[in-house]
Design a protein around this motif. Sequence first.
Motif, PDB file in Angstrom:
ATOM      1  N   UNK A   1       0.820  -1.218   0.000  1.00 15.01           N
ATOM      2  CA  UNK A   1       0.000   0.000   0.000  1.00 15.01           C
ATOM      3  C   UNK A   1       0.847   1.259   0.000  1.00 15.01           C
ATOM      4  N   UNK A   2       2.144   1.092   0.123  1.00 21.88           N
ATOM      5  CA  UNK A   2       2.967   2.310   0.219  1.00 21.88           C
ATOM      6  C   UNK A   2       4.113   2.317  -0.794  1.00 21.88           C
ATOM      7  N   UNK A   3       3.970   1.525  -1.868  1.00 17.90           N
ATOM      8  CA  UNK A   3       5.085   1.493  -2.845  1.00 17.90           C
ATOM      9  C   UNK A   3       4.859   2.478  -3.978  1.00 17.90           C
ATOM     10  N   UNK A   4       3.789   3.245  -3.940  1.00 16.68           N
ATOM     11  CA  UNK A   4       3.503   4.290  -4.932  1.00 16.68           C
ATOM     12  C   UNK A   4       3.136   3.760  -6.310  1.00 16.68           C
ATOM     13  N   UNK A   5       3.782   2.712  -6.784  1.00 12.03           N
ATOM     14  CA  UNK A   5       3.409   2.142  -8.089  1.00 12.03           C
ATOM     15  C   UNK A   5       3.429   0.627  -7.989  1.00 12.03           C
ATOM     16  N   UNK A   6       2.476  -0.012  -8.633  1.00 11.87           N
ATOM     17  CA  UNK A   6       2.486  -1.469  -8.695  1.00 11.87           C
ATOM     18  C   UNK A   6       3.530  -1.894  -9.709  1.00 11.87           C
ATOM     19  N   UNK A   7       4.029  -3.126  -9.572  1.00 10.80           N
ATOM     20  CA  UNK A   7       5.056  -3.630 -10.483  1.00 10.80           C
ATOM     21  C   UNK A   7       4.568  -3.597 -11.928  1.00 10.80           C
ATOM     22  N   UNK A   8       3.278  -3.939 -12.131  1.00 13.56           N
ATOM     23  CA  UNK A   8       2.833  -3.991 -13.535  1.00 13.56           C
ATOM     24  C   UNK A   8       2.746  -2.592 -14.129  1.00 13.56           C
ATOM     25  N   UNK A   9       2.526  -1.584 -13.273  1.00 15.09           N
ATOM     26  CA  UNK A   9       2.509  -0.217 -13.809  1.00 15.09           C
ATOM     27  C   UNK A   9       3.913   0.175 -14.245  1.00 15.09           C
ATOM     28  N   UNK A  10       4.886  -0.176 -13.422  1.00 14.80           N
ATOM     29  CA  UNK A  10       6.279   0.175 -13.756  1.00 14.80           C
ATOM     30  C   UNK A  10       6.730  -0.615 -14.984  1.00 14.80           C
ATOM     31  N   UNK A  11       6.290  -1.862 -15.052  1.00 14.81           N
ATOM     32  CA  UNK A  11       6.609  -2.716 -16.205  1.00 14.81           C
ATOM     33  C   UNK A  11       6.070  -2.075 -17.483  1.00 14.81           C
ATOM     34  N   UNK A  12       4.860  -1.565 -17.384  1.00 14.86           N
ATOM     35  CA  UNK A  12       4.219  -0.976 -18.581  1.00 14.86           C
ATOM     36  C   UNK A  12       4.926   0.304 -18.998  1.00 14.86           C
ATOM     37  N   UNK A  13       5.615   0.949 -18.055  1.00 14.86           N
ATOM     38  CA  UNK A  13       6.266   2.239 -18.346  1.00 14.86           C
ATOM     39  C   UNK A  13       7.751   2.086 -18.665  1.00 14.86           C
ATOM     40  N   UNK A  14       8.255   0.820 -18.661  1.00 14.64           N
ATOM     41  CA  UNK A  14       9.724   0.660 -18.596  1.00 14.64           C
ATOM     42  C   UNK A  14      10.454   1.217 -19.814  1.00 14.64           C
ATOM     43  N   UNK A  15       9.715   1.410 -20.940  1.00 17.41           N
ATOM     44  CA  UNK A  15      10.398   2.002 -22.095  1.00 17.41           C
ATOM     45  C   UNK A  15      10.002   3.447 -22.310  1.00 17.41           C
ATOM     46  N   UNK A  16       9.412   4.018 -21.272  1.00 20.71           N
ATOM     47  CA  UNK A  16       9.062   5.444 -21.382  1.00 20.71           C
ATOM     48  C   UNK A  16      10.294   6.234 -20.953  1.00 20.71           C
ATOM     49  N   UNK A  17      11.112   6.597 -21.908  1.00 21.91           N
ATOM     50  CA  UNK A  17      12.410   7.234 -21.610  1.00 21.91           C
ATOM     51  C   UNK A  17      12.353   8.728 -21.911  1.00 21.91           C
ATOM     52  N   UNK A  18      13.256   9.452 -21.294  1.00 18.97           N
ATOM     53  CA  UNK A  18      13.325  10.896 -21.559  1.00 18.97           C
ATOM     54  C   UNK A  18      13.899  11.146 -22.956  1.00 18.97           C
ATOM     55  N   UNK A  19      13.354  12.153 -23.618  1.00 20.86           N
ATOM     56  CA  UNK A  19      13.895  12.512 -24.946  1.00 20.86           C
ATOM     57  C   UNK A  19      15.235  13.229 -24.737  1.00 20.86           C
ATOM     58  N   UNK A  20      15.951  13.368 -25.824  1.00 17.83           N
ATOM     59  CA  UNK A  20      17.238  14.077 -25.776  1.00 17.83           C
ATOM     60  C   UNK A  20      17.049  15.482 -25.203  1.00 17.83           C
TER      61      UNK A  20
END
Length: 505
Positions: A269-288
């Motif tokens: 309840x206190x990890x802020x994000x579930x693992x599957x949410x982080x998994x879904x975002x794992x290729x959301x990278x910052x642009x140059x």
Amino acid sequence: MEYEELDLLPADSPRKKGSIVSKKSHLTQIEVIPCKICGDKSSGVHYGVITCEGCKGFFRRSQLPTVSYSCSRQSNCQIDRASRNRCQHCRLQKCLAQGMSRDAVKFGRMSKRQRDSLIAEVEWHRQQQQQQQQLQGNAQLALSYPAKTHQDRSPPLLQPMATAYTFGGNSELMSYAADVHPYLVCSPNDTQISGMIYRSSGGTPTSRSQGRGDSSGHSDIRGFDSRQQSPDLVAIHPYNSLDDLYSLYPYSPRSIDDLCASIVRSHRETTQYRLEELQALRWKLFTREEIQAYQSKTADEMWQHCSIRLTDAVQYVVEFAKHIPGFRLLSQNDQITLLKTGSMEVVLVRMCRFFNTENNTVFFDGKFAGTEVFESLVCGDLITALFDFARGMCALQLTEQQIALFSALVLINADRPSLEDRGRVQRVQRSVELGLTHILHRENQESLMHELHQRMAVLHSLCRLHMEKLRWFTQRHPLTAHSLFPPLYKELFASEAELLPGTTH
Ligand code: HC3
């Protein structure tokens, strides 16, 4: 008191006369769950989320076409009962992030899963209240926790015992350690009703593509269901008697599974994000361009920015600590000492959940960032060390349960300096050690315990390095450190980093 339409029956259940769940009774129960926006006493479901009357009215007003808000700071203002009126922009952002919506009223029926999740959350809060009352009954503490009744949700006044280590009068950490803060129960991309969804126990491995998850592809979620009759402890446990557990424990859990279940539940309840949410975002990278924007920040801008992000994370660790069985039995000063010395270490343990070993990035500001994003901090050796540690933790492929128990063990450390009642901390620490040993034994992974103890030594050195960098920064940018870092951050790292007014070394 007006309630939004809330149908607690599962969507697929036949509508039989009399089968309608009594909304009033459930909704009354729902009120044990604090407002998801500010943590105040809730009055039911409003616009799809459990909120108090104040946040309900605020959201209704915010939906008027003529209304628009802006934030005069960095759009990350803390929203709680005391501060909720300070920034309408951030308060509205939090309402939306929790899933409040005008359309939620039309949302109508909940699925069985949602209904069960909500009932589980109500049950959890009720248990917490019962435990609270029980602790007050038999815990001889100098703390004055007023009874957490429906009527009185005001933050308890905490009088720390005057000892070697005392905290400032209006301590930030003390207020967090005292009051129940709203859990982030859902992420922005959950469905509208999700503001009420109990954090699911599901999860898929993030960078642990070969995760030890079960065949269903879910990460290991062999959780502890405290609702099941706990198996006979001695029968399955390598301890020679129940006394081992119960004598070590300030108050007896029904079983070691209950102890683990409480810790795992609080972790989830206190990890802020579930693992599957982080998994879904794992290729959301910052642009140059975004990376260059971070790199063009001055050192004090980036340090201030990161200190805010770290402080957010620490607040969740404080919430996690409060629900570790036995933590609240410790003296106020010992709770504060453990949080001051251990919360950053727990943040770094949790970092492995936010780390993608495939591209060596960590989740930060909504995307995954490589070390280059943090260049303007001018502490490349620390960043490299933190990233190396996170990668090493990922290599252990810990389950959520193991991360939860390890985090609790990192926090409840009787070797921390200036503890008032080391013996009591040792007893709570021993019970957490039993819990961790229990789950490792159950998974035939006893060898991990040695590994984890070695990681604890690395955590101590990382936090020493962090303090060194913070001291270096504070000496060069005293104004930023003293006036722009979050108060909680200053209190956490104050004593070593000369961050409190008048601190001299
Ligand atoms: C990126 C970060 C370290 C990781 C922190 C994590 C991802 C850890 C898990 C928490 O649950 C969520 C979280 C929040 C903040 C993240 C940190 C922000 C800054 C820090 C960098 C490594 C820079 C270190 C900054 C410094 C030198 C001030 O400590």
